[in-house]
Motif scaffolding. Sequence first.
Motif, PDB file in Angstrom:
ATOM      1  N   LEU A   2       0.755  -1.179   0.018  1.00 16.78           N
ATOM      2  CA  LEU A   2      -0.126   0.037  -0.124  1.00 16.78           C
ATOM      3  C   LEU A   2       0.802   1.232  -0.076  1.00 16.78           C
ATOM      4  O   LEU A   2       0.505   2.206  -0.731  1.00 16.78           O
ATOM      5  N   ALA A   3       1.925   1.226   0.776  1.00 21.65           N
ATOM      6  CA  ALA A   3       2.747   2.432   0.764  1.00 21.65           C
ATOM      7  C   ALA A   3       3.457   2.529  -0.575  1.00 21.65           C
ATOM      8  O   ALA A   3       3.570   3.979  -1.164  1.00 21.65           O
ATOM      9  N   TYR A   4       3.850   1.481  -1.214  1.00 23.88           N
ATOM     10  CA  TYR A   4       4.462   1.455  -2.677  1.00 23.88           C
ATOM     11  C   TYR A   4       3.641   2.375  -3.672  1.00 23.88           C
ATOM     12  O   TYR A   4       4.229   3.053  -4.511  1.00 23.88           O
ATOM     13  N   VAL A   5       2.305   2.019  -3.676  1.00 20.20           N
ATOM     14  CA  VAL A   5       1.572   2.553  -4.717  1.00 20.20           C
ATOM     15  C   VAL A   5       1.188   3.682  -4.148  1.00 20.20           C
ATOM     16  O   VAL A   5       0.478   4.569  -5.266  1.00 20.20           O
ATOM     17  N   ARG A   6       1.415   4.158  -2.911  1.00 22.89           N
ATOM     18  CA  ARG A   6       0.644   5.685  -2.540  1.00 22.89           C
ATOM     19  C   ARG A   6       1.900   6.563  -2.653  1.00 22.89           C
ATOM     20  O   ARG A   6       1.219   7.686  -2.567  1.00 22.89           O
ATOM     21  N   THR A   7       3.100   6.246  -2.477  1.00 25.37           N
ATOM     22  CA  THR A   7       3.828   6.998  -2.229  1.00 25.37           C
ATOM     23  C   THR A   7       3.913   8.350  -3.531  1.00 25.37           C
ATOM     24  O   THR A   7       3.974   7.887  -4.860  1.00 25.37           O
ATOM     25  N   ARG A   8       4.065   9.492  -3.079  1.00 20.22           N
ATOM     26  CA  ARG A   8       4.076  10.682  -4.031  1.00 20.22           C
ATOM     27  C   ARG A   8       5.609  11.535  -3.893  1.00 20.22           C
ATOM     28  O   ARG A   8       5.802  12.225  -4.719  1.00 20.22           O
ATOM     29  N   ARG A   9       6.392  11.228  -2.637  1.00 16.62           N
ATOM     30  CA  ARG A   9       7.460  11.984  -2.861  1.00 16.62           C
ATOM     31  C   ARG A   9       8.678  11.113  -2.225  1.00 16.62           C
ATOM     32  O   ARG A   9       9.122  11.101  -1.112  1.00 16.62           O
ATOM     33  N   PRO A  10       9.028   9.901  -2.978  1.00 16.74           N
ATOM     34  CA  PRO A  10       9.994   8.939  -2.644  1.00 16.74           C
ATOM     35  C   PRO A  10      11.395   9.212  -2.860  1.00 16.74           C
ATOM     36  O   PRO A  10      11.437  10.438  -3.504  1.00 16.74           O
ATOM     37  N   LEU A  11      12.082   8.789  -1.668  1.00 22.50           N
ATOM     38  CA  LEU A  11      13.524   9.220  -1.710  1.00 22.50           C
ATOM     39  C   LEU A  11      14.129   8.046  -2.359  1.00 22.50           C
ATOM     40  O   LEU A  11      13.727   6.912  -2.320  1.00 22.50           O
ATOM     41  N   THR A  12      15.547   8.157  -2.604  1.00 23.01           N
ATOM     42  CA  THR A  12      16.418   6.929  -3.248  1.00 23.01           C
ATOM     43  C   THR A  12      18.006   7.246  -2.346  1.00 23.01           C
ATOM     44  O   THR A  12      18.103   8.332  -2.103  1.00 23.01           O
ATOM     45  N   LEU A  13      18.621   6.033  -2.046  1.00 23.37           N
ATOM     46  CA  LEU A  13      19.918   6.269  -1.453  1.00 23.37           C
ATOM     47  C   LEU A  13      20.789   6.306  -2.556  1.00 23.37           C
ATOM     48  O   LEU A  13      21.152   5.992  -3.361  1.00 23.37           O
ATOM     49  N   ILE A  14      21.763   7.419  -2.308  1.00 30.12           N
ATOM     50  CA  ILE A  14      22.907   7.544  -3.372  1.00 30.12           C
ATOM     51  C   ILE A  14      23.747   6.493  -3.124  1.00 30.12           C
ATOM     52  O   ILE A  14      23.879   5.793  -2.164  1.00 30.12           O
ATOM     53  N   GLU A  15      24.408   6.336  -4.252  1.00 31.58           N
ATOM     54  CA  GLU A  15      25.340   5.551  -4.466  1.00 31.58           C
ATOM     55  C   GLU A  15      26.536   5.541  -3.242  1.00 31.58           C
ATOM     56  O   GLU A  15      27.160   6.366  -3.124  1.00 31.58           O
ATOM     57  N   GLY A  16      26.464   4.398  -2.695  1.00 32.93           N
ATOM     58  CA  GLY A  16      27.628   4.306  -1.617  1.00 32.93           C
ATOM     59  C   GLY A  16      26.966   5.102  -0.232  1.00 32.93           C
ATOM     60  O   GLY A  16      27.930   5.163   0.769  1.00 32.93           O
ATOM     61  N   GLY A  17      25.816   5.324  -0.249  1.00 31.08           N
ATOM     62  CA  GLY A  17      25.440   6.211   0.831  1.00 31.08           C
ATOM     63  C   GLY A  17      25.015   5.106   2.180  1.00 31.08           C
ATOM     64  O   GLY A  17      24.864   3.802   2.064  1.00 31.08           O
ATOM     65  N   ASN A  18      25.051   5.735   3.249  1.00 28.15           N
ATOM     66  CA  ASN A  18      24.877   5.005   4.383  1.00 28.15           C
ATOM     67  C   ASN A  18      22.847   5.070   4.805  1.00 28.15           C
ATOM     68  O   ASN A  18      22.546   6.086   4.842  1.00 28.15           O
ATOM     69  N   PRO A  19      22.255   3.912   4.674  1.00 25.12           N
ATOM     70  CA  PRO A  19      20.972   3.761   5.023  1.00 25.12           C
ATOM     71  C   PRO A  19      20.462   4.517   6.111  1.00 25.12           C
ATOM     72  O   PRO A  19      19.427   5.272   6.394  1.00 25.12           O
ATOM     73  N   ALA A  20      21.441   4.659   7.174  1.00 24.62           N
ATOM     74  CA  ALA A  20      20.976   5.153   8.475  1.00 24.62           C
ATOM     75  C   ALA A  20      21.123   6.713   8.525  1.00 24.62           C
ATOM     76  O   ALA A  20      20.610   7.478   9.366  1.00 24.62           O
ATOM     77  N   ASN A  21      21.949   7.404   7.413  1.00 26.19           N
ATOM     78  CA  ASN A  21      21.991   8.765   7.286  1.00 26.19           C
ATOM     79  C   ASN A  21      20.908   9.314   6.304  1.00 26.19           C
ATOM     80  O   ASN A  21      20.941   9.307   5.411  1.00 26.19           O
ATOM     81  N   ASP A  22      20.149  10.307   7.248  1.00 28.64           N
ATOM     82  CA  ASP A  22      19.045  10.759   6.306  1.00 28.64           C
ATOM     83  C   ASP A  22      19.482  11.704   5.075  1.00 28.64           C
ATOM     84  O   ASP A  22      18.930  11.905   4.003  1.00 28.64           O
ATOM     85  N   ASP A  23      20.657  12.359   5.300  1.00 25.95           N
ATOM     86  CA  ASP A  23      21.207  13.274   4.273  1.00 25.95           C
ATOM     87  C   ASP A  23      21.764  12.361   2.967  1.00 25.95           C
ATOM     88  O   ASP A  23      21.671  12.949   1.828  1.00 25.95           O
ATOM     89  N   ASP A  24      21.722  11.098   3.022  1.00 26.33           N
ATOM     90  CA  ASP A  24      22.032  10.281   1.867  1.00 26.33           C
ATOM     91  C   ASP A  24      21.020   9.851   0.984  1.00 26.33           C
ATOM     92  O   ASP A  24      21.163   9.423   0.074  1.00 26.33           O
ATOM     93  N   TRP A  25      19.705  10.197   1.665  1.00 25.33           N
ATOM     94  CA  TRP A  25      18.608   9.854   0.836  1.00 25.33           C
ATOM     95  C   TRP A  25      18.303  11.155   0.150  1.00 25.33           C
ATOM     96  O   TRP A  25      17.989  12.310   0.628  1.00 25.33           O
ATOM     97  N   VAL A  26      17.994  11.034  -1.268  1.00 22.27           N
ATOM     98  CA  VAL A  26      17.505  12.124  -2.187  1.00 22.27           C
ATOM     99  C   VAL A  26      16.249  12.029  -3.003  1.00 22.27           C
ATOM    100  O   VAL A  26      15.926  10.725  -2.960  1.00 22.27           O
ATOM    101  N   PRO A  27      15.711  13.011  -3.511  1.00 21.42           N
ATOM    102  CA  PRO A  27      14.507  12.662  -4.449  1.00 21.42           C
ATOM    103  C   PRO A  27      14.674  11.645  -5.482  1.00 21.42           C
ATOM    104  O   PRO A  27      15.607  11.887  -6.159  1.00 21.42           O
ATOM    105  N   LEU A  28      13.576  10.817  -5.577  1.00 20.25           N
ATOM    106  CA  LEU A  28      13.811   9.888  -6.663  1.00 20.25           C
ATOM    107  C   LEU A  28      12.485  10.262  -7.681  1.00 20.25           C
ATOM    108  O   LEU A  28      11.468  10.398  -7.307  1.00 20.25           O
ATOM    109  N   GLY A  29      13.178  10.615  -8.749  1.00 22.08           N
ATOM    110  CA  GLY A  29      12.276  10.981  -9.986  1.00 22.08           C
ATOM    111  C   GLY A  29      11.704  12.412  -9.574  1.00 22.08           C
ATOM    112  O   GLY A  29      12.636  13.291  -8.976  1.00 22.08           O
TER     113      GLY A  29
END
Length: 447
Positions: free
Chosen positions: A209-236
């Motif tokens: 349900l979350a997957y089909v509803r998301t309108r502002r998804p983020l993606t992890l930069i290459e080599g980024g740390n999933p625990a670091n919010d700054d490493d997540w950038v807008p997807l699309g």
Amino acid sequence: MRRGRRRVRKRTWWQLMVVLFGLLVFAAAVGGAAGLAVVKSQINKIPRVSVGLSLSFEQQSDSEARNFLLVGIDSALGVDPDSPIHNDRDINTLLTDSVILVRIDPEADRVAMLSIPRDLWVPISGKGWSERVNAARGIGGASTLIETVSDFLGVPIHHYVEINFAGFLRIVEAVDGVPVEIAQSIRDDSVGLRIEQAGVVTLDPDAALAYVRTRRPLTLIEGGNPANDDDWVPLGVWNDLERNQRQQEFMVATLKRAVEKGIRNPLTLRRVANELLDGDSPSITLDDRITLGQIVDLGDEFRSFRVDQIERYKLPVADATIDGKQVLLLVEDAAQPALEFFRAGSLAGVRVRVLNGNPSGTVAGVEDALERAGFSVVERANADRFDVGITMVRYTVAFEDEAQELARHVEPVPRLELVAEIDGADVELVVGADYAGVSGTPRDSAS
């Protein structure tokens, strides 16, 4: 008029379940009394909404093409209180989270879907003012939504199906999750979505349900740390078109999963139906006009239909700001080819192969002209000879009506030629030396 398309061959028993954004339309092909009992008992449990007067009556028979308006309601009624879907949400909201037009054409063995962006700016039927399409149901109920979509897009709507979040969750649970190909990590804390690894992921109900509803998804930069919010950038680019694409992909994946799980088996069908229909509050609603016989006949027509045959369309739109609201405006000229296919009673959308039979001419502009008129060009190539003086429309016996329709649009009147076989297209247009164009308005007769 009798449609010339081939009839679907009836082979083994099966249950066609069109699951779109988790929306379940029962289309049951029944091979015996036991199967019929399963289908009848489950369908009779489904609540009905009185919208019959808002639906189109153009359909002449159950074998003809029809359009379903499938609506996902942005309501968490009946969902576990601990679900993330309740975050900042009123369980009584009446906004539509997803609006999808589905065309089912038994004679052509075709199923197509058209996603309608929730932010599409439309005149609200009977109100004299405009608003985003996702507000129409809340303004005047299901009838207002049906009439708004039908009037604005110029398409008939024959049936209506509505489901809420609880129904979506139950469907995903009934098929033991839905495998989805995740191209890259995706996260949206506002809907509780977090998938850190790319690849095939089987989504559980909440994740789906979350997957089909998301309108502002983020993606992890290459080599980024999933625990670091700054490493997540807008997807699309964060618009409804991207979300619609995810929804359509999920619909097809859900159908495939249902078939893999044995939905063709009456016992499995009963279990899935029970998941959807059981509970204190209804999670799916049908219009008050569709009958058990129509549903059974529909499934019977599609015994051999394959999930990967579903065709996907999208509306061309442009960003705009109206009254301070970020909305989407329909690009009307560009939208006509797709909309023509969903206009019942029209043979537009016919699959055409364009062949150049004139050495001094070209077919480069013919494709665009045909598509503007609503036809679908599947191939452009050279004919078997280059001395064609009079433009021809080739067809087989099964597609005589389609050939007549195409000929009515071609200038001057082309010659009709019956052939034994055409592969990969409904008809062929052989462009000759006399070709003068394609008219968007057909003549009264092809001759």
